[in-house]
Design an enzyme around this catalytic site. Structure first.
Site, short mmCIF file in Angstrom:
data_model
loop_
_atom_site.label_atom_id
_atom_site.label_comp_id
_atom_site.label_asym_id
_atom_site.label_seq_id
_atom_site.Cartn_x
_atom_site.Cartn_y
_atom_site.Cartn_z
N GLU A 119 35.96 42.32 32.17
CA GLU A 119 36.26 42.52 33.59
C GLU A 119 36.85 43.90 33.80
OE1 GLU A 119 39.01 39.83 35.44
OE2 GLU A 119 38.14 38.07 34.51
N GLU A 151 41.63 34.41 30.79
CA GLU A 151 42.93 35.08 30.69
C GLU A 151 44.03 34.06 30.38
OE1 GLU A 151 43.46 37.55 34.15
OE2 GLU A 151 42.23 39.12 33.28
C1 GAL Z 1 41.68 38.81 36.45
C2 GAL Z 1 41.04 37.43 36.48
C3 GAL Z 1 39.95 37.32 37.51
C4 GAL Z 1 40.37 37.97 38.79
C5 GAL Z 1 40.71 39.40 38.53
C6 GAL Z 1 41.11 40.16 39.76
O1 GAL Z 1 43.02 38.69 36.11
O2 GAL Z 1 40.55 37.06 35.22
O3 GAL Z 1 39.67 35.95 37.70
O4 GAL Z 1 41.47 37.28 39.29
O5 GAL Z 1 41.79 39.47 37.64
O6 GAL Z 1 41.47 41.49 39.46
#
Ligand code: GAL
Ligand code: ZN
Length: 667
Positions: free
Chosen positions: A307, A150
């Site tokens: 994710e 990110e």
């Molecule tokens: C994203 C990030 C992850 C984790 C996740 C939590 O922004 O890439 O490492 O922090 O959010 O929701």
């Protein structure tokens, strides 16, 4: 471009074995196999462990973790591990720490505490990428590379002296000389003329509104600086490895400052992170918009959901858990909209650290849980859907999206703070969702000829070439709708003179002489019965047909909705903010005129999307309601059932995917 397609839909999570004793790893792999997991992202936040002191690397634990995963048949998306620098970097090089606009230093202790323009950070991070890529290029578990994490999530705008110098370099590149910069920034205003490059700075905290073009250029520069890190890391990976390279984008209405349309050229596959807004009563709409936008960034190709969450996150004010079945609906909605892989943050819920209350595939309570059971069910679902992989999503409608238009539209000192970029985008996309129509969310420079309808929400800033392209699209027979506060400025944020909506005035056959924003809470009625708020404008129809005018408010009798026939097509303009019912009616009218049909006729609250490959097609039906849904569909049910002959029944909260018998696309 390196090919990333396997034989299956990818399924997995971020896996952070370094947070656990090695005894836990064997159980992890066993549970991954049980769940059908086939891909995990490893090493994302491992820099401080991999390189405990500058130039001293310790790979032992990662060797063992990758070997174990490989023995268990689990593939790895290996991180370059540069996402968050170790404490020693800032300790030895405090000049790598980022600064806010008011000069505040952002210290280590969280994550991503580095100045994106820091040459020291760049050098140290690339040395790490060299070491990691060199060591694992041929590791049999590694099928993909994950650059950083990110990029720009927390450190996108840095105002330090190093960044100021980099900004000046970027500006010299863009403008060549100071005269051009002064012209572009309109520095005749407020005594801002620059006579020496050394006088030029980022828009640091100032007594009042900073120069808007200075702000806009700083946003462009900042996105480019983050992109430069991606490119630099990818360059190393390209040299040393053969696997496809990606980085997780954050496409959605919550992340504003990274211009992913330009970044897409720098990855072999587009991947995205998406989290529901827990406070939103219908978060499936925001999910659909983010997925349709990710697909637009990917040029219509399949993409990877890198994710999302199995249940609650930890970083919103009230972290609402997912109800039973919601995980499955969310994941399969992403697949419906073009994802060829579904990954989560993260595999095992952390025991310590800021994210210990974030859900995971294996919760604190262990595998005997609703979440892990749903995880296993989804793994089986994705195996059953393997044939869908590689297909594309049917979309006859495009919505134009430009990060620069977003940045420009929301600069300060504008007519109304109630005009936000995501507002009409979300409203129009929501109306399409309710109508069962899928849209690609694309950059204005995209070839529009394959779409039947193009929606243009709040395209405040537009380049001449993009405005011309929209005109040619309509002339050739397309339908387009432009909403208020579009076409207002050029790329320098200079007003297009002669009346609003400047760039689109001729195409639309209208001319606005003055904006009449409404007071907070004020609304107006239109003479077709619709209601609207936030915005009205003194518009003259100059060639366009008036479809609705204001019945009250500051401008009774003035046109609010117009349509002009142009060549073989039609261009519509909406000068006010219709409520949802009015937006739904307008969109229904546009769909009828443009001959766009829904993917299927479905009851309210049932999401329908079609993927297609050659003459094969799959209909995804996601029932977000609490009652059974019935639809006219014929084919083989890939999830749950056998065949459905003519009528598909989808229970409350469930999802069905049907391989359709006939080509459903209208001739
Ligand atoms: C994203 C990030 C992850 C984790 C996740 C939590 O922004 O890439 O490492 O922090 O959010 O929701
Ligand atoms: Zn900086």
């Amino acid at each position: 471009m390196r090919n990333w397609h396997g034989e299956r839909i990818w399924y997995g999570a971020d896996y952070n074995p370094e947070q656990w004793p090695e005894e836990t790893w064997a159980e992890d792999v066993e549970l991954m196999r049980r769940a059908g997991v086939n891909l995990v992202s490893v090493g994302i936040f491992s820099w401080a462990l991999l390189e405990p002191a500058p130039g001293r690397f310790e790979f032992g634990w990662l060797d063992r973790a990758l070997d174990l995963l490989h023995d268990g048949g689990i593939n790895v998306d290996l991180a370059t591990a540069t996402a968050s620098p170790p404490p020693w970097l800032a300790h030895r090089h405090p000049e790598t720490l980022p600064r806010r606009a008011d000069g505040t230093i952002l210290w280590p202790g969280g994550r991503q505490a580095y100045c994106p323009s820091s040459p020291v950070f760049r050098e140290r991070s690339l040395a790490l990428v060299e070491a990691v890529a060199g060591r694992y290029a041929d590791h049999p578990a590694v099928v993909m590379w994950h650059v950083s994490n990110e990029l720009g999530c927390h450190n996108v705008h840095c105002y330090c002296d190093v960044s100021a110098e980099a900004f000046r370099r970027w500006l010299r590149e863009r403008y060549g000389d100071l005269d051009a910069l002064n012209a572009a920034w309109g520095t005749a205003f407020w005594s801002q003329r620059y006579h020496d490059w050394a006088e030029v700075n980022p828009p640091r905290s100032a007594p009042t509104f900073a120069n808007p073009t200075q702000q806009l250029d700083f946003l462009r520069f900042s996105s480019d600086e983050q992109r430069a890190q991606l490119r630099a890391e990818r360059e190393v990976l390209t040299r040393l490895t053969t696997q496809p390279v990606t980085t997780n984008f954050m496409i959605g209405t919550g992340i504003k400052y990274l211009d992913y349309h330009s970044w897409a050229a720098d990855v072999d596959l587009v991947s995205n992170d998406h989290y529901l807004t827990a406070a939103d009563p219908q978060p499936q709409l925001g999910l659909a918009l983010a997925a349709d936008h990710t697909r637009g960034v990917a040029g219509g190709d399949p993409w990877l959901l890198m994710e999302h969450s199995t249940s609650a996150v930890n970083w919103q004010p009230r972290n609402v858990a997912k109800t039973p079945g919601q995980l499955r609906r969310n994941s399969l909605a992403h697949v419906a909209r073009g994802a060829d892989g579904v990954l989560f943050f993260q595999w095992r819920a952390s025991r310590a650290g800021a994210e210990k209350f974030h859900s995971a595939l294996v919760p604190h309570a262990g595998p005997d849980t609703k979440v892990f059971r749903e995880v296993c069910r989804l793994g089986a679902d994705l195996q059953a859907l393997a044939e869908v992989r590689g297909s594309r999503v049917d979309a006859d409608v495009a919505i134009l999206f430009d990060y620069e238009a977003w940045w420009g539209a929301e600069l300060d000192s504008h007519p109304s703070v109630d005009v936000t970029y995501a507002d009409r985008l979300t409203a129009l996309h929501g109306a399409l969702w309710r109508a069962g129509v899928t849209a690609d969310v694309v950059h204005p420079s995209t070839d529009l000829s394959r779409y039947r309808l193009v929606l243009v929400p709040t395209l405040y800033l537009v380049r001449d070439a993009d405005a011309d392209a929209l005109r040619r699209y309509v002339e050739a027979g397309g339908s387009a709708l432009v909403t208020y506060f579009s076409g207002i400025v050029d790329e320098h944020d200079h007003i297009r003179l002669g009346g609003y909506p400047g760039a689109f005035r001729d195409l639309l056959g209208v001319r606005t002489e003055e904006f009449f924003p409404l007071r907070a809470g004020e609304s107006v009625r239109l003479d077709d019965g619709a209601t609207a708020d936030v915005w009205t404008e003194w518009l003259h129809a100059e060639g366009a047909e008036v479809l609705a005018a204001y019945a009250d408010g500051p401008l009774p009798g003035v046109p609010a909705l117009t349509r002009q026939a142009v060549g073989a097509g039609a261009a519509w303009y909406l000068g006010t903010r219709l409520d949802d019912a009015g937006t739904d009616r307008l969109v229904a009218r546009l769909l009828t005129e443009a001959g766009v049909r829904p993917a299927a006729t479905a009851p309210e609250g049932v999401e329908v999307v079609r993927r297609r490959s050659g003459d094969r097609s799959w209909l995804f039906v996601i029932n977000h309601t609490d009652t059974e849904a019935r639809l006219a569909v014929a084919g083989a049910e890939l999830l749950g059932g056998g065949r459905c002959d003519g009528e598909l029944v989808v229970s409350a909260g469930e999802v069905a995917v049907v391989r359709e018998e006939t080509r459903a696309r209208p001739a």
